[in-house]
Design an enzyme around this catalytic site. Sequence first.
Site, PDB file in Angstrom:
ATOM      1  N   ASN A   8      30.965 -20.126   0.444  1.00 55.01           N
ATOM      2  CA  ASN A   8      31.099 -18.720   0.300  1.00 55.01           C
ATOM      3  C   ASN A   8      32.136 -18.977  -0.860  1.00 55.01           C
ATOM      4  O   ASN A   8      33.245 -18.702  -0.362  1.00 55.01           O
ATOM      5  CB  ASN A   8      31.465 -17.953   1.614  1.00 55.01           C
ATOM      6  CG  ASN A   8      31.343 -16.447   1.149  1.00 55.01           C
ATOM      7  OD1 ASN A   8      31.374 -16.123  -0.030  1.00 55.01           O
ATOM      8  ND2 ASN A   8      31.359 -15.794   2.034  1.00 55.01           N
ATOM      9  N   ARG A  91      25.850 -18.231   0.051  1.00 58.00           N
ATOM     10  CA  ARG A  91      26.169 -16.651  -0.057  1.00 58.00           C
ATOM     11  C   ARG A  91      25.800 -16.602  -1.404  1.00 58.00           C
ATOM     12  O   ARG A  91      26.586 -16.869  -2.294  1.00 58.00           O
ATOM     13  CB  ARG A  91      27.309 -16.206   0.627  1.00 58.00           C
ATOM     14  CG  ARG A  91      27.170 -14.685   0.454  1.00 58.00           C
ATOM     15  CD  ARG A  91      28.382 -14.209   0.501  1.00 58.00           C
ATOM     16  NE  ARG A  91      28.575 -12.517   0.445  1.00 58.00           N
ATOM     17  CZ  ARG A  91      29.763 -11.875  -0.167  1.00 58.00           C
ATOM     18  NH1 ARG A  91      30.773 -12.438  -0.255  1.00 58.00           N
ATOM     19  NH2 ARG A  91      29.609 -10.491  -0.112  1.00 58.00           N
ATOM     20  N   HIS A 179      25.934  -6.615   1.427  1.00 60.82           N
ATOM     21  CA  HIS A 179      26.409  -7.198   2.601  1.00 60.82           C
ATOM     22  C   HIS A 179      25.510  -7.188   3.680  1.00 60.82           C
ATOM     23  O   HIS A 179      25.719  -7.063   4.967  1.00 60.82           O
ATOM     24  CB  HIS A 179      27.611  -5.822   3.316  1.00 60.82           C
ATOM     25  CG  HIS A 179      28.901  -5.734   2.317  1.00 60.82           C
ATOM     26  ND1 HIS A 179      29.369  -4.597   2.179  1.00 60.82           N
ATOM     27  CD2 HIS A 179      29.563  -6.790   1.909  1.00 60.82           C
ATOM     28  CE1 HIS A 179      30.464  -4.926   1.273  1.00 60.82           C
ATOM     29  NE2 HIS A 179      30.418  -6.101   1.158  1.00 60.82           N
ATOM     30  N   HIS A 206      30.992  -1.978   7.444  1.00 62.42           N
ATOM     31  CA  HIS A 206      31.428  -3.161   6.892  1.00 62.42           C
ATOM     32  C   HIS A 206      32.704  -2.654   5.980  1.00 62.42           C
ATOM     33  O   HIS A 206      32.430  -2.648   4.862  1.00 62.42           O
ATOM     34  CB  HIS A 206      30.669  -4.046   6.246  1.00 62.42           C
ATOM     35  CG  HIS A 206      31.006  -5.251   5.679  1.00 62.42           C
ATOM     36  ND1 HIS A 206      30.736  -6.577   6.119  1.00 62.42           N
ATOM     37  CD2 HIS A 206      32.023  -5.480   4.710  1.00 62.42           C
ATOM     38  CE1 HIS A 206      31.155  -7.516   5.459  1.00 62.42           C
ATOM     39  NE2 HIS A 206      32.027  -7.132   4.589  1.00 62.42           N
ATOM     40  N   LEU A 207      33.859  -2.954   6.671  1.00 62.33           N
ATOM     41  CA  LEU A 207      35.215  -2.182   5.896  1.00 62.33           C
ATOM     42  C   LEU A 207      36.178  -3.619   5.722  1.00 62.33           C
ATOM     43  O   LEU A 207      36.625  -4.126   6.585  1.00 62.33           O
ATOM     44  CB  LEU A 207      35.848  -1.325   6.976  1.00 62.33           C
ATOM     45  CG  LEU A 207      35.275  -0.185   7.499  1.00 62.33           C
ATOM     46  CD1 LEU A 207      35.721   0.869   8.303  1.00 62.33           C
ATOM     47  CD2 LEU A 207      34.327   0.527   6.307  1.00 62.33           C
ATOM     48  N   ARG A 239      37.228  -1.355  -6.242  1.00 64.13           N
ATOM     49  CA  ARG A 239      36.246  -0.609  -6.862  1.00 64.13           C
ATOM     50  C   ARG A 239      36.059   0.793  -6.245  1.00 64.13           C
ATOM     51  O   ARG A 239      36.589   1.123  -5.268  1.00 64.13           O
ATOM     52  CB  ARG A 239      35.030  -1.198  -6.430  1.00 64.13           C
ATOM     53  CG  ARG A 239      34.690  -2.787  -7.117  1.00 64.13           C
ATOM     54  CD  ARG A 239      33.839  -3.712  -6.488  1.00 64.13           C
ATOM     55  NE  ARG A 239      34.209  -4.529  -5.576  1.00 64.13           N
ATOM     56  CZ  ARG A 239      33.470  -5.241  -4.576  1.00 64.13           C
ATOM     57  NH1 ARG A 239      32.198  -5.047  -4.742  1.00 64.13           N
ATOM     58  NH2 ARG A 239      33.902  -5.803  -3.620  1.00 64.13           N
ATOM     59  N   ARG A 283      46.192  -3.366   4.807  1.00 60.97           N
ATOM     60  CA  ARG A 283      47.814  -3.611   5.398  1.00 60.97           C
ATOM     61  C   ARG A 283      48.755  -3.526   4.645  1.00 60.97           C
ATOM     62  O   ARG A 283      49.734  -2.731   5.441  1.00 60.97           O
ATOM     63  CB  ARG A 283      47.671  -5.104   5.775  1.00 60.97           C
ATOM     64  CG  ARG A 283      46.630  -5.733   6.877  1.00 60.97           C
ATOM     65  CD  ARG A 283      46.408  -7.251   6.867  1.00 60.97           C
ATOM     66  NE  ARG A 283      46.213  -7.744   5.534  1.00 60.97           N
ATOM     67  CZ  ARG A 283      45.905  -9.032   5.124  1.00 60.97           C
ATOM     68  NH1 ARG A 283      45.695  -9.796   6.287  1.00 60.97           N
ATOM     69  NH2 ARG A 283      45.319  -9.425   4.115  1.00 60.97           N
ATOM     70  N   GLY A 326      37.119  -7.260   7.962  1.00 57.54           N
ATOM     71  CA  GLY A 326      38.587  -7.073   7.885  1.00 57.54           C
ATOM     72  C   GLY A 326      39.211  -5.806   8.506  1.00 57.54           C
ATOM     73  O   GLY A 326      40.091  -5.960   9.310  1.00 57.54           O
ATOM     74  N   GLU A 329      37.741  -4.513  11.704  1.00 54.95           N
ATOM     75  CA  GLU A 329      38.080  -5.606  13.034  1.00 54.95           C
ATOM     76  C   GLU A 329      39.522  -5.391  13.355  1.00 54.95           C
ATOM     77  O   GLU A 329      39.812  -5.600  14.560  1.00 54.95           O
ATOM     78  CB  GLU A 329      37.545  -7.049  12.583  1.00 54.95           C
ATOM     79  CG  GLU A 329      36.125  -7.078  12.486  1.00 54.95           C
ATOM     80  CD  GLU A 329      35.844  -8.620  12.151  1.00 54.95           C
ATOM     81  OE1 GLU A 329      36.634  -9.388  12.345  1.00 54.95           O
ATOM     82  OE2 GLU A 329      34.797  -8.779  11.544  1.00 54.95           O
ATOM     83  N   GLU A 377      29.055 -13.811   8.614  1.00 56.93           N
ATOM     84  CA  GLU A 377      28.082 -14.173   7.480  1.00 56.93           C
ATOM     85  C   GLU A 377      27.728 -15.730   7.529  1.00 56.93           C
ATOM     86  O   GLU A 377      26.514 -15.983   7.229  1.00 56.93           O
ATOM     87  CB  GLU A 377      28.527 -13.731   6.351  1.00 56.93           C
ATOM     88  CG  GLU A 377      28.733 -12.272   6.145  1.00 56.93           C
ATOM     89  CD  GLU A 377      29.596 -11.841   5.039  1.00 56.93           C
ATOM     90  OE1 GLU A 377      29.226 -10.777   4.524  1.00 56.93           O
ATOM     91  OE2 GLU A 377      30.950 -12.407   4.913  1.00 56.93           O
TER      92      GLU A 377
END
Length: 391
Positions: A8, A91, A179, A206-207, A239, A283, A326, A329, A377
């Site tokens: 990937n 991927r 995704h 999917h964050l 984006r 973060r 990321g 979760e 993935e």
Amino acid sequence: MEAVLVVNAGSSSLKFQIFGIAGGGLQRQVRGKIDGIGTHPHLKASNADGTDLVDRALDSSTVRDLPTAIAEARNWLGGVDGIELRAIGHRVVHGGPDYVRPVLIDAAVLERLASYQHLAPLHQPNNLAPIRLAMDINPDVPQVACFDTAFHRGRAEHTDCYALPHAFYEDGIRRYGFHGLSYEYIAERLREVAPDIAGGRVIVAHLGSGVSMCALKDGRSVETTMGFTALDGLPMGTRPGQLDPGVILYLLTHHGMSAQEISDLLYHDAGLKGLSGISNDMRELSASEDPRASFAIDHFVHRCSLHAGMLAAALGGLDAFVFTAGIGENSATVRARIAERLDWLGAELDAKANDTGAPVVSRAGSRVSLHVIPTDEELMIARHTLALLRV
């Protein structure tokens, strides 16, 4: 042991995993990555139980770009004992209108995939680079392309099209969605961990650095937030997400920006980074006391909540909501704030379960169950690669 290598590749990182083929299935043997490519490259890899196999800084003058990082990874992987490489799975973000399922790669396929580079300029060139190198070095090893767009194919044309003359749809201008490998994994995982809702109406969020949501009904994609390119939908690290096309016209005519300048803005300087002026990393924004950081998070949560409502409408109701990737979760705060905005749909958050990162973070009796499911993935790519080898 015969094995499948999964690759990937991104602009500043290269992730790889080795899956052994045993007993008709797959066993993860090695998980590794090179990140900081071009600035502070670092190679790290561990075995199946998490024990470090290598953890070292690399010379930035030597590992200066993706091709040199691929060569470094290949050299290290060549020293892994007991591995007989059976195939390589990749991927590939954009499969365009042609590819609705994983495919064995040959020169013609590679040329076709290269024609989609302008649709995914952050991803496609990097996805294809290790394929070309492997073709040159190990031409006899089969390679498989697994597409982020494939999972969303097969929807009704009126769902996939834009309100443009039909000739543009025939030319490939349509809502592809992305995704897909992540959503496919979550759909399969739900059958194992929550079979009672796996066949129902589910939104998967999917964050991560890239952000999208997908509405699943009976494990299949019904609608998703991304469209023609990976710029659409929700705000992301760099984006913007959904944008009035008139903004582009305005930038062209009133600001005199070139197409390349607009591309750089939309792919590299927008999203959380543009809103905050601080960082594209959730973060860092969550830890910051700067009001612009809070503003960026507020916008992110607001847009996620709005699109969740749209997807619930596409499903005709909602049975479950899944957080993954990321941010999904790992950020209890973002999960809590989004869940709070889903109370009108019947979602009730269990704050303690959420704070401790439990797999189910909704209260008992919540009409909409809330789940945290790590995505994988790479495992999906390995599964698809092995399946094609057996055809």
